[in-house]
Write a protein that holds these residues in place. Structure first.
Motif, PDB file in Angstrom:
ATOM      1  N   GLY A 169      30.092 -50.231  30.808  1.00 39.60           N
ATOM      2  CA  GLY A 169      30.586 -51.380  31.675  1.00 39.60           C
ATOM      3  C   GLY A 169      30.206 -52.470  31.057  1.00 39.60           C
ATOM      4  N   LEU A 170      29.751 -52.725  29.785  1.00 39.53           N
ATOM      5  CA  LEU A 170      28.937 -54.422  29.502  1.00 39.53           C
ATOM      6  C   LEU A 170      30.151 -55.060  28.951  1.00 39.53           C
ATOM      7  CD1 LEU A 170      26.224 -54.899  29.589  1.00 39.53           C
ATOM      8  CD2 LEU A 170      26.009 -54.685  27.365  1.00 39.53           C
ATOM      9  N   GLY A 171      31.433 -54.439  28.914  1.00 44.09           N
ATOM     10  CA  GLY A 171      32.504 -55.505  28.425  1.00 44.09           C
ATOM     11  C   GLY A 171      33.494 -54.641  27.730  1.00 44.09           C
ATOM     12  N   THR A 172      34.748 -55.147  27.607  1.00 41.87           N
ATOM     13  CA  THR A 172      35.592 -54.460  26.822  1.00 41.87           C
ATOM     14  C   THR A 172      35.972 -55.281  25.438  1.00 41.87           C
ATOM     15  OG1 THR A 172      37.480 -55.568  28.016  1.00 41.87           O
ATOM     16  CG2 THR A 172      36.721 -53.216  28.669  1.00 41.87           C
ATOM     17  N   THR A 173      35.414 -56.722  25.302  1.00 44.82           N
ATOM     18  CA  THR A 173      35.696 -57.403  24.128  1.00 44.82           C
ATOM     19  C   THR A 173      33.976 -57.970  23.781  1.00 44.82           C
ATOM     20  OG1 THR A 173      35.727 -59.354  25.098  1.00 44.82           O
ATOM     21  CG2 THR A 173      37.769 -57.906  24.989  1.00 44.82           C
ATOM     22  N   VAL A 174      34.065 -58.417  22.473  1.00 43.60           N
ATOM     23  CA  VAL A 174      32.746 -59.076  22.181  1.00 43.60           C
ATOM     24  C   VAL A 174      32.248 -60.112  23.092  1.00 43.60           C
ATOM     25  CG1 VAL A 174      31.668 -60.468  20.363  1.00 43.60           C
ATOM     26  CG2 VAL A 174      33.251 -58.276  19.662  1.00 43.60           C
ATOM     27  N   ASP A 175      33.339 -60.939  23.326  1.00 44.78           N
ATOM     28  CA  ASP A 175      33.145 -62.140  24.417  1.00 44.78           C
ATOM     29  C   ASP A 175      32.645 -61.633  25.754  1.00 44.78           C
ATOM     30  OD1 ASP A 175      33.754 -64.066  22.229  1.00 44.78           O
ATOM     31  OD2 ASP A 175      35.803 -64.389  23.217  1.00 44.78           O
ATOM     32  N   GLU A 176      33.370 -60.605  26.218  1.00 46.20           N
ATOM     33  CA  GLU A 176      32.877 -60.284  27.478  1.00 46.20           C
ATOM     34  C   GLU A 176      31.325 -59.553  27.206  1.00 46.20           C
ATOM     35  OE1 GLU A 176      37.001 -58.795  29.210  1.00 46.20           O
ATOM     36  OE2 GLU A 176      35.470 -57.246  28.811  1.00 46.20           O
ATOM     37  N   VAL A 177      31.004 -58.969  26.169  1.00 41.31           N
ATOM     38  CA  VAL A 177      29.838 -58.233  26.069  1.00 41.31           C
ATOM     39  C   VAL A 177      28.754 -59.358  25.969  1.00 41.31           C
ATOM     40  CG1 VAL A 177      28.133 -56.850  24.453  1.00 41.31           C
ATOM     41  CG2 VAL A 177      30.591 -56.139  25.167  1.00 41.31           C
ATOM     42  N   LEU A 178      29.024 -60.449  25.311  1.00 43.30           N
ATOM     43  CA  LEU A 178      28.036 -61.451  24.979  1.00 43.30           C
ATOM     44  C   LEU A 178      27.926 -62.094  26.626  1.00 43.30           C
ATOM     45  CD1 LEU A 178      29.741 -63.279  21.819  1.00 43.30           C
ATOM     46  CD2 LEU A 178      27.361 -62.116  22.089  1.00 43.30           C
ATOM     47  N   GLU A 179      28.689 -62.357  26.975  1.00 43.30           N
ATOM     48  CA  GLU A 179      28.641 -62.911  28.396  1.00 43.30           C
ATOM     49  C   GLU A 179      27.514 -61.948  29.153  1.00 43.30           C
ATOM     50  OE1 GLU A 179      28.635 -65.914  31.101  1.00 43.30           O
ATOM     51  OE2 GLU A 179      29.907 -65.859  29.357  1.00 43.30           O
ATOM     52  N   SER A 180      27.684 -60.746  29.501  1.00 40.03           N
ATOM     53  CA  SER A 180      26.882 -59.808  29.964  1.00 40.03           C
ATOM     54  C   SER A 180      25.457 -59.961  29.402  1.00 40.03           C
ATOM     55  CB  SER A 180      27.362 -58.397  29.926  1.00 40.03           C
ATOM     56  OG  SER A 180      28.598 -58.257  30.546  1.00 40.03           O
ATOM     57  N   LEU A 181      25.243 -60.003  28.270  1.00 34.70           N
ATOM     58  CA  LEU A 181      23.927 -60.313  27.452  1.00 34.70           C
ATOM     59  C   LEU A 181      23.242 -61.544  27.781  1.00 34.70           C
ATOM     60  CD1 LEU A 181      24.615 -58.556  24.224  1.00 34.70           C
ATOM     61  CD2 LEU A 181      23.358 -57.578  26.106  1.00 34.70           C
ATOM     62  N   LYS A 182      24.175 -62.413  27.990  1.00 34.99           N
ATOM     63  CA  LYS A 182      23.663 -64.071  28.545  1.00 34.99           C
ATOM     64  C   LYS A 182      22.872 -63.738  29.637  1.00 34.99           C
ATOM     65  CE  LYS A 182      26.866 -66.986  26.269  1.00 34.99           C
ATOM     66  NZ  LYS A 182      27.856 -68.070  26.659  1.00 34.99           N
ATOM     67  N   ARG A 183      23.318 -63.067  30.757  1.00 35.14           N
ATOM     68  CA  ARG A 183      22.651 -62.692  32.017  1.00 35.14           C
ATOM     69  C   ARG A 183      21.570 -62.089  31.847  1.00 35.14           C
ATOM     70  NH1 ARG A 183      28.104 -61.835  33.513  1.00 35.14           N
ATOM     71  NH2 ARG A 183      28.142 -59.699  33.311  1.00 35.14           N
ATOM     72  N   VAL A 184      21.261 -61.167  30.884  1.00 33.72           N
ATOM     73  CA  VAL A 184      20.145 -60.496  30.823  1.00 33.72           C
ATOM     74  C   VAL A 184      19.090 -61.421  29.973  1.00 33.72           C
ATOM     75  CG1 VAL A 184      18.949 -58.597  29.200  1.00 33.72           C
ATOM     76  CG2 VAL A 184      21.160 -58.244  30.151  1.00 33.72           C
ATOM     77  N   ARG A 185      19.719 -62.259  29.216  1.00 33.13           N
ATOM     78  CA  ARG A 185      18.570 -63.267  28.537  1.00 33.13           C
ATOM     79  C   ARG A 185      18.105 -64.188  29.622  1.00 33.13           C
ATOM     80  NH1 ARG A 185      18.989 -65.064  22.849  1.00 33.13           N
ATOM     81  NH2 ARG A 185      17.628 -66.964  22.873  1.00 33.13           N
ATOM     82  N   LYS A 186      18.999 -64.637  30.543  1.00 32.61           N
ATOM     83  CA  LYS A 186      18.447 -65.490  31.592  1.00 32.61           C
ATOM     84  C   LYS A 186      17.724 -65.019  32.577  1.00 32.61           C
ATOM     85  CE  LYS A 186      20.177 -68.375  35.271  1.00 32.61           C
ATOM     86  NZ  LYS A 186      21.394 -68.916  36.018  1.00 32.61           N
ATOM     87  N   ALA A 187      17.613 -63.623  32.694  1.00 27.33           N
ATOM     88  CA  ALA A 187      16.690 -62.859  33.613  1.00 27.33           C
ATOM     89  C   ALA A 187      15.335 -62.673  32.841  1.00 27.33           C
ATOM     90  CB  ALA A 187      17.534 -61.621  34.240  1.00 27.33           C
ATOM     91  N   GLY A 188      15.466 -62.534  31.592  1.00 34.59           N
ATOM     92  CA  GLY A 188      14.400 -62.043  30.718  1.00 34.59           C
ATOM     93  C   GLY A 188      14.047 -60.694  30.630  1.00 34.59           C
ATOM     94  N   TYR A 189      15.014 -59.799  31.325  1.00 31.90           N
ATOM     95  CA  TYR A 189      14.770 -58.303  31.296  1.00 31.90           C
ATOM     96  C   TYR A 189      16.051 -57.690  31.526  1.00 31.90           C
ATOM     97  CZ  TYR A 189      14.822 -58.348  36.359  1.00 31.90           C
ATOM     98  OH  TYR A 189      15.154 -58.704  37.955  1.00 31.90           O
ATOM     99  N   ALA A 190      16.232 -56.452  31.232  1.00 33.43           N
ATOM    100  CA  ALA A 190      17.244 -55.392  31.390  1.00 33.43           C
ATOM    101  C   ALA A 190      17.031 -54.402  32.428  1.00 33.43           C
ATOM    102  CB  ALA A 190      17.952 -55.127  30.212  1.00 33.43           C
ATOM    103  N   VAL A 191      17.917 -54.023  33.134  1.00 31.29           N
ATOM    104  CA  VAL A 191      17.996 -52.736  34.181  1.00 31.29           C
ATOM    105  C   VAL A 191      19.088 -51.786  33.796  1.00 31.29           C
ATOM    106  CG1 VAL A 191      17.690 -52.054  36.497  1.00 31.29           C
ATOM    107  CG2 VAL A 191      16.999 -54.147  35.846  1.00 31.29           C
ATOM    108  N   ALA A 192      18.789 -50.424  33.510  1.00 35.58           N
ATOM    109  CA  ALA A 192      19.854 -49.598  33.518  1.00 35.58           C
ATOM    110  C   ALA A 192      19.750 -48.353  34.233  1.00 35.58           C
ATOM    111  CB  ALA A 192      19.953 -49.248  32.048  1.00 35.58           C
TER     112      ALA A 192
END
Length: 260
Positions: A169-192
């Motif tokens: 569920g991270l995204g269906t296109t490269v741009d959508e995945v990049l947007e999801s990863l931006k949120r991780v970068r902003k938070a400074g950590y990832a949760v799964a």
């Protein structure tokens, strides 16, 4: 032999070690010749050298497996790797605070794998113990590393792992995945939640040295029934601090060496 020829010979010898995996732990000479395309005399020359050095062992009437030199090097790695030496105390601190498994994960090339871990959970659940390569796109560790990769490295990785990224569920296109990863970068950590091991929550933050690309990650895996949103935030804060402390130690060491 020229320097270029020596380099090519070394690569061809190391390629033999690269074929060993969980899927195939033992190789016959015939299988190696078919896989690598080496002639019999060339292959046997490399096998002899690797066996004499202890990197390979041969089984009578069978094939070759990895040898004892690998174990010796692993022992030396644990005593000399700056990442492990800087991170071990943080893993202990995390496992003293929570009933969990704390991991230190190294990124190298296109692989990520655990190089050190501590456990305090009564029945720890982990699909990837020390030394076993982890998924490149699934789980908190992969996500915390991907989010901080430079774009030139990140885009090809996303393209090569899009199926996994889409499944979680991270995204269906490269741009959508990049947007999801931006949120991780902003938070400074990832949760799964259960992406790698069912029922287990992973929380991870990246470690750097003197460069901008992450070289490793600190992660806690913990049973899902032991945490809620507040607990996850609390653990994440501790992990981010541990990652920052390790980053500081590694950066100071790198700068000290550069100044000599």
């Amino acid at each position: 032999m020229s320097e270029e020829q020596a380099g090519n010979s070394l690569k061809r010898g190391l390629a033999i070690l690269e074929v060993f995996s969980e899927e195939q732990l033992e190789w016959t000479p015939e299988e190696l010749m078919e896989r690598l395309g080496y002639s019999r005399p060339t292959l046997y020359r490399y096998l002899k050298t690797l066996k004499e050095a202890g990197f390979l062992s041969s089984n009578p009437n069978a094939g070759f497996t990895l040898g004892p030199k690998v174990v010796e090097l692993d022992f030396l790695l644990r005593k000399s790797d700056a990442l492990i030496l800087a991170g071990q105390k943080h893993l202990k601190n995390l496992t003293q605070r929570y009933a969990c498994t704390a991991l230190l994960v190294r990124r190298y090339g296109n692989r990520i794998l655990c190089v050190a871990s501590e456990q305090s959970a009564v029945k720890p659940r982990s699909s990837y113990p020390r030394g076993r390569p982890m998924p490149l796109a699934r789980g908190a560790i992969a996500r915390s590393l991907m989010a901080f990769l430079p774009r030139r490295r990140l885009i090809p990785l996303i393209e090569n792992t899009m199926e996994d990224l889409r499944d979680i569920g991270l995204g269906t296109t490269v741009d959508e995945v990049l947007e999801s990863l931006k949120r991780v970068r902003k938070a400074g950590y990832a949760v799964a939640f259960g992406e790698v091991t069912p029922g287990v929550v992973g929380i991870s933050a990246p470690v750097f040295d003197a460069g901008r690309s992450p070289i490793a990650a600190v992660c806690v895996t913990i049973a899902g029934h032991l945490v809620d949103g507040n607990t996850i935030d609390e653990i994440a804060a501790h992990i981010k601090q541990a990652a920052a402390d390790i980053t500081s130690v590694l950066s100071d060491q790198r700068q000290s060496i550069a100044a000599q």
